[in-house]
Design an enzyme around this catalytic site. Structure first.
Site, short mmCIF file in Angstrom:
data_model
loop_
_atom_site.label_atom_id
_atom_site.label_comp_id
_atom_site.label_asym_id
_atom_site.label_seq_id
_atom_site.Cartn_x
_atom_site.Cartn_y
_atom_site.Cartn_z
N LYS A 107 0.87 -1.18 0.00
CA LYS A 107 0.00 0.00 0.00
C LYS A 107 0.91 1.23 0.00
CE LYS A 107 -4.24 1.45 2.36
NZ LYS A 107 -5.20 1.42 1.26
N1 PPE Z 1 -7.78 -1.98 -3.00
C1 PPE Z 1 -7.33 -0.72 -2.96
C2 PPE Z 1 -6.67 -0.17 -4.16
C3 PPE Z 1 -7.48 0.04 -1.81
O1 PPE Z 1 -7.02 1.29 -1.78
C4 PPE Z 1 -8.13 -0.51 -0.69
C5 PPE Z 1 -8.33 0.28 0.56
C6 PPE Z 1 -8.60 -1.83 -0.77
C7 PPE Z 1 -8.39 -2.55 -1.93
C8 PPE Z 1 -9.28 -2.52 0.37
O2 PPE Z 1 -8.39 -2.78 1.43
P1 PPE Z 1 -8.88 -2.88 2.94
O3 PPE Z 1 -9.12 -1.49 3.40
O4 PPE Z 1 -7.78 -3.56 3.64
O5 PPE Z 1 -10.14 -3.70 2.94
N2 PPE Z 1 -8.37 1.68 0.39
C9 PPE Z 1 -8.11 2.55 1.52
C10 PPE Z 1 -7.92 4.00 1.11
C11 PPE Z 1 -9.08 4.73 0.57
C12 PPE Z 1 -8.79 6.21 0.38
O6 PPE Z 1 -9.50 6.86 -0.42
O7 PPE Z 1 -7.90 6.76 1.06
C13 PPE Z 1 -9.19 2.37 2.58
O8 PPE Z 1 -10.27 1.89 2.32
O9 PPE Z 1 -8.91 2.75 3.73
#
Ligand code: PPE
Length: 304
Positions: free
Chosen positions: A157
């Protein structure tokens, strides 16, 4: 944005306004940062951070991938997160730990820049609005391809990965949609700009088995909930046609929680409203994060 009081910065809580950084911070120029997004929910026993250990672990995994040594242990970061939430005296919040290459030397090579760490919190409601969470959102397959495994590192990330997301999100919104769905380099469905994706067909739950996705903690949560209630779940290669023909679809993410998708590229998904399995998973999910569903207590870290 609505400001809270304190931000954790390299071991100390500082005033919100004082949590600033130099303009020649390496990460600002070259995207050399890793971060997390975590939610803290209101429960009967006070605020509780959801899946804290897993998020902190992913932060360290992301840092490992980009060869950045975070100058704290995972345990110290966990403690700092709890301390930051407590200090801001909020019942619910979103938590953003970030580790980045700071001020030192300019030029692409980050190795001579020290690693700076911060933890901020803010109040963040439904990611795509309350209406989106309830009635579902409209998504568009993006013209941008998801970060390829050998160009960026989708498992990490990193801030750098989010330019890909930002371009896709802006494009989708300019075209009148709420969110983008990115395909991987082979043309298979990867994920949303900030979410993982699921769909339902004939009672079976599917989610892309793609190397070009962030392995979401909400994705894992949904998989575990589905398994527990006896839903068949398959990780599979998924095409845009699979989405067009799905009975139901939804996004998952810490920010997005479980957001139903009711339209993809102008094609109605199922009945054009959140489907029964989506609703059921949403209901259980919100009970789990609020400590109201037995059997999931070990995912909650109480703040007080
Ligand atoms: N894919 C991406 C690209 C992504 O950014 C997130 C979270 C996920 C999947 C889901 O991951 P999880 O949160 O572990 O279920 N995106 C984060 C950032 C959003 C933002 O706009 O800033 C979030 O949901 O916190």
């Amino acid at each position: 944005m609505q400001e809270l009081r304190l931000i954790w910065r390299n071991g100390k809580l500082v005033d919100w306004q004082e949590a600033t950084t130099h303009i020649l911070t390496h990460a600002l120029h070259y995207g050399t940062a890793v971060f997390e997004g975590i939610r803290c929910y209101k429960t009967k026993k006070g605020p509780a951070v959801f899946r804290l250990k897993e998020h902190v672990r992913r932060l360290f995994d992301s840092a490992h991938i980009i060869k950045m040594a975070i100058p704290y242990t995972p345990g110290e970061i966990e403690k700092a997160i709890v301390e930051t939430v407590k200090a801001n005296e909020v019942e619910e919040c979103y938590i953003r730990p970030v580790a980045f290459r700071g001020y030192g030397e300019m030029g692409v090579d980050p190795t001579r820049c020290e690693v700076d760490c911060a933890i901020a919190t803010w109040c963040w409601g439904a990611y795509m609005g309350d209406k989106g969470l309830k009635e579902g959102i409209r998504a568009k397959i993006s013209s941008y391809v998801r970060t390829y495994v050998n160009s960026g590192s989708p498992r990490a990330k990193t801030s750098a990965n989010y330019l890909n997301s930002a371009l896709a999100k802006m494009e989708a919104k300019e075209l009148g949609y709420d969110e983008a769905i990115l395909l991987d380099i082979h043309g298979f469905v990867a994920e949303g700009s900030g979410e993982n994706i699921f769909y339902v067909k004939d009672g079976i739950l599917y989610t892309p088995h793609s190397y070009s996705i962030l392995l979401g903690i909400t994705r894992d949560t949904v998989i575990k909930i589905a398994e527990k209630i006896g839903i068949l779940i398959r990780e599979t290669l998924c095409t845009r046609d699979d989405l067009y023909l799905a009975d139901e679809a939804f996004f998952t993410g810490t920010a997005a929680e479980i957001t139903p998708i009711v339209e993809v590229d102008g094609r109605r998904i199922g009945e054009g409203k959140p489907g029964p399995l989506t609703r059921k998973l949403q209901e259980i999910f919100f009970r789990v994060v609020r400590g109201e569903e037995p059997g999931y207590e070990n995912w909650l870290t109480y703040v007080s």
